[in-house]
Design a protein around this motif. Structure first.
Motif, PDB file in Angstrom:
ATOM      1  N   ILE A 141       0.832  -1.208   0.000  1.00 14.87           N
ATOM      2  CA  ILE A 141       0.000   0.000   0.000  1.00 14.87           C
ATOM      3  C   ILE A 141       0.868   1.259   0.000  1.00 14.87           C
ATOM      4  O   ILE A 141       0.577   2.228  -0.717  1.00 14.87           O
ATOM      5  N   ALA A 142       1.957   1.250   0.774  1.00 10.65           N
ATOM      6  CA  ALA A 142       2.865   2.404   0.786  1.00 10.65           C
ATOM      7  C   ALA A 142       3.473   2.626  -0.597  1.00 10.65           C
ATOM      8  O   ALA A 142       3.543   3.761  -1.092  1.00 10.65           O
ATOM      9  N   LEU A 157       2.278   1.668  -3.518  1.00 10.74           N
ATOM     10  CA  LEU A 157       1.250   2.096  -4.465  1.00 10.74           C
ATOM     11  C   LEU A 157       0.929   3.576  -4.289  1.00 10.74           C
ATOM     12  O   LEU A 157       0.688   4.299  -5.268  1.00 10.74           O
ATOM     13  N   THR A 158       0.951   4.045  -3.043  1.00 10.36           N
ATOM     14  CA  THR A 158       0.713   5.471  -2.779  1.00 10.36           C
ATOM     15  C   THR A 158       1.831   6.333  -3.358  1.00 10.36           C
ATOM     16  O   THR A 158       1.579   7.353  -4.020  1.00 10.36           O
ATOM     17  N   VAL A 159       3.093   5.934  -3.120  1.00  8.79           N
ATOM     18  CA  VAL A 159       4.236   6.670  -3.663  1.00  8.79           C
ATOM     19  C   VAL A 159       4.181   6.690  -5.190  1.00  8.79           C
ATOM     20  O   VAL A 159       4.384   7.734  -5.832  1.00  8.79           O
ATOM     21  N   THR A 180       1.583   6.380  -7.181  1.00  9.02           N
ATOM     22  CA  THR A 180       0.466   7.185  -7.687  1.00  9.02           C
ATOM     23  C   THR A 180       0.781   8.670  -7.615  1.00  9.02           C
ATOM     24  O   THR A 180       0.534   9.425  -8.574  1.00  9.02           O
ATOM     25  N   LEU A 181       1.340   9.127  -6.497  1.00  9.50           N
ATOM     26  CA  LEU A 181       1.688  10.537  -6.359  1.00  9.50           C
ATOM     27  C   LEU A 181       2.801  10.936  -7.328  1.00  9.50           C
ATOM     28  O   LEU A 181       2.782  12.032  -7.910  1.00  9.50           O
ATOM     29  N   GLY A 212       8.606   3.670  -5.808  1.00 12.83           N
ATOM     30  CA  GLY A 212       7.303   3.136  -5.426  1.00 12.83           C
ATOM     31  C   GLY A 212       7.074   1.757  -6.006  1.00 12.83           C
ATOM     32  O   GLY A 212       6.588   0.844  -5.316  1.00 12.83           O
ATOM     33  N   GLY A 250      -4.526   4.049  -9.350  1.00 10.52           N
ATOM     34  CA  GLY A 250      -3.790   3.841  -8.109  1.00 10.52           C
ATOM     35  C   GLY A 250      -4.666   4.003  -6.885  1.00 10.52           C
ATOM     36  O   GLY A 250      -4.545   3.242  -5.913  1.00 10.52           O
ATOM     37  N   ALA A 251      -5.574   4.986  -6.912  1.00  9.19           N
ATOM     38  CA  ALA A 251      -6.482   5.188  -5.788  1.00  9.19           C
ATOM     39  C   ALA A 251      -7.388   3.980  -5.586  1.00  9.19           C
ATOM     40  O   ALA A 251      -7.597   3.513  -4.456  1.00  9.19           O
ATOM     41  N   VAL A 275      -5.381   1.112  -4.036  1.00  6.33           N
ATOM     42  CA  VAL A 275      -5.165   1.229  -2.594  1.00  6.33           C
ATOM     43  C   VAL A 275      -6.398   0.772  -1.826  1.00  6.33           C
ATOM     44  O   VAL A 275      -6.303   0.026  -0.829  1.00  6.33           O
TER      45      VAL A 275
END
Length: 508
Positions: free
Chosen positions: A89-90, A92-94, A96-97, A121, A184-185, A188
């Protein structure tokens, strides 16, 4: 006081059916692999908009691959320590941003920087997907699950340019990155809901190994990719030799590190794991390298739009998708050497055939047949090779094995990206062309008088990955039959339960 992690078997009772978790994992994995190849079709558009050269745009891919490859060794261990779900999850967040940052950049330098963060990421995501699948699926179904995971990798590598072409023509090159934000959202949210928590293990981290592998890879890749542009100056050769020397020192350090090495060399005692790593390195090299000359040929010689150029890959993608499930079912029943070696043989034939058809006068239909063969080969390689790599490893080494396997795939991709840039320049120089893919100005087709020599240079460049494919063929021929008793669909109840629970298993 820190509460100990609950037993894996207890945790997994919350998620009795592992297939929804596999779907959630494959969505994120698909997205990051699409971004490995999606830039190739946007090369001319990025060159024009940002005033870059083709070599600069190759670095957009190489920087991503390098930032992806180096940390993936330790992110597998971080998943074991802090939980693969948390790392996934971390990451995927990196990712996506960073995708949002890529789309908002206005210079090639910032785009490359954003791609580095994207790669970091991606390095957090990939080993977690493979490790989670290994731990939540029983032996009876793990081959099919890993095959579908491998098929996702193969399809994503081919779909990237197709999606990229549609987005570049319809909305602009920025949207090859913006599209990752909603996906990506969703990824997550699905991971939070569907992916189970797993037992964690305490690890020490080999920071010396991280430093040696990172420095060695950077020196080697930078030297290879910039060598042609710098006329192979002495300092370029020093970088390449230094990179090889540092990577050799990394291997020696892994051997003598008695605590917990970044790469536990003992896992290479399993023949299938070692050979599968050779095969996936060749495949990573090939898939990355082949798209650059083919997309330049399609857009500059054939004067096709990005979308129409990418549509030439549709037969390949269709065959990979159609064959994913049948090949997955065969993975648990057929000797792996039969599937993977057949795939590499077909891949070699298709690439040589495709190279032969890359002329200014060839028809679109002439490309379809080799593309169909390419798709069949793709399906036969990715899934069975991935399943074969980890089948004999004990489950407590799932993170380390997944990290090494994905690292070698990414090393192959990085070297493929760097080597094809050098080889394209070299073939163009041999053809006597002043035009170079490092000089930019590549949109709108080419002057009539250079179409034939440019086509020849690109078709010859295709032969470099074709030769590398032979290394994968040789490796796959020596696969042995998996050692666990359940191979071929006859899995004992105790083995199935043990595999599903994430309990350590024997190496064979």
């Amino acid at each position: 006081m820190t509460q100990p992690s609950p037993p894996a078997a207890a945790i997994l009772t919350e998620e009795k059916d592992p297939w929804p978790a596999l779907f959630a994992l494959c969505l994120g994995f698909f997205m990051i692999l699409v971004d490995t190849t999606i830039v190739s079709v946007a090369t001319p558009a990025i060159i024009d908009d940002l005033g870059a050269s083709v070599n600069d745009v190759v670095w957009v891919t190489s920087a991503y691959l390098l930032a992806y490859a180096v940390p993936v060794l330790i992110t597998g261990r971080l998943g074991d320590r802090y939980g693969p779900k948390n790392l996934y999850i971390a990451g995927l967040t990196v990712f996506t941003l960073a995708s949002l940052w890529c789309g908002l950049t206005s210079s090639i330098e910032w785009l490359i920087a954003a791609r580095v963060v994207q790669g970091l990421g991606a390095s957090m995501i990939t080993p977690q997907t493979m490790a989670i699948i290994t731990r939540i699926f029983p032996q009876a179904r793990r081959g099919l699950a890993m095959a579908l995971w491998g098929a996702t990798a193969g399809v994503a590598s081919l779909v990237g340019p197709i999606v990229g072409g549609l987005l570049v023509d319809g909305a602009g090159w920025e949207w090859i990155f913006f599209v990752n934000v909603p996906v990506g959202a969703v990824g997550v949210v699905l991971a939070l809901r569907l992916v189970p928590r797993l037992e964690t293990h305490t690890h020490s981290f080999d920071w010396i190994g991280v430093a040696l592998s990172g420095i060695g890879m950077f020196l080697l890749v930078f030297g290879l990719q910039e060598g042609q542009q710098k006329d192979w100056a002495a300092w370029i050769w020093l970088m390449i030799i230094g990179g090889v020397a540092v990577l050799a020192a990394f291997v020696v350090w892994q051997h003598f590190n008695r605590r917990e090495p970044l790469v536990p060399l003992g896992i290479f005692r399993d023949r299938n794991f070692s050979l599968a790593n050779v095969a996936i390195t060749a495949m990573g090299f090939t898939i990355t390298a082949v798209l650059f000359p083919f997309m330049l040929y399609a857009q500059l010689v054939r004067d096709l739009s990005p979308t129409r150029a990418a549509l030439l890959l549709v037969p390949m993608a269709i065959m990979s998708i159609v064959l994913a499930r049948p090949v997955g079912l065969l993975t648990d029943r057929v000797h792996p050497r039969l599937l993977v070696s057949a795939g590499f043989a077909l891949l070699f034939v298709s690439m040589v055939w495709l190279s032969h058809e890359m002329t200014p006068d060839s028809s679109t239909t002439a490309v379809i047949a080799p593309m169909l063969f390419f798709g069949i080969a793709n399906a036969l390689i990715w899934a069975p090779n991935s399943a074969t790599a980890t089948r004999n490893l004990p489950l407590h080494q799932a993170g380390a094995g997944a990290g090494v396997y994905n690292a070698t795939r990414q090393v192959g991709a990085v070297l493929g990206s760097a080597a094809i840039a050098v080889f394209m320049d070299a073939r163009l120089a041999a053809a006597g062309l002043h035009f170079s893919p490092s000089e930019g100005g590549t949109t709108g087709g080419l002057p009539q008088q250079v179409l034939a020599p440019f086509s020849t240079a690109m078709s010859e460049a295709m032969l470099l990955p074709a030769v590398v494919v032979l290394a994968g063929l040789v490796a796959s021929v020596f696969f042995e039959r998996p050692r666990h008793e359940g191979y071929g669909g006859n899995v004992s109840a105790s083995e199935s339960a043990g595999a599903g629970s994430g309990a350590p298993a024997s190496a064979g």
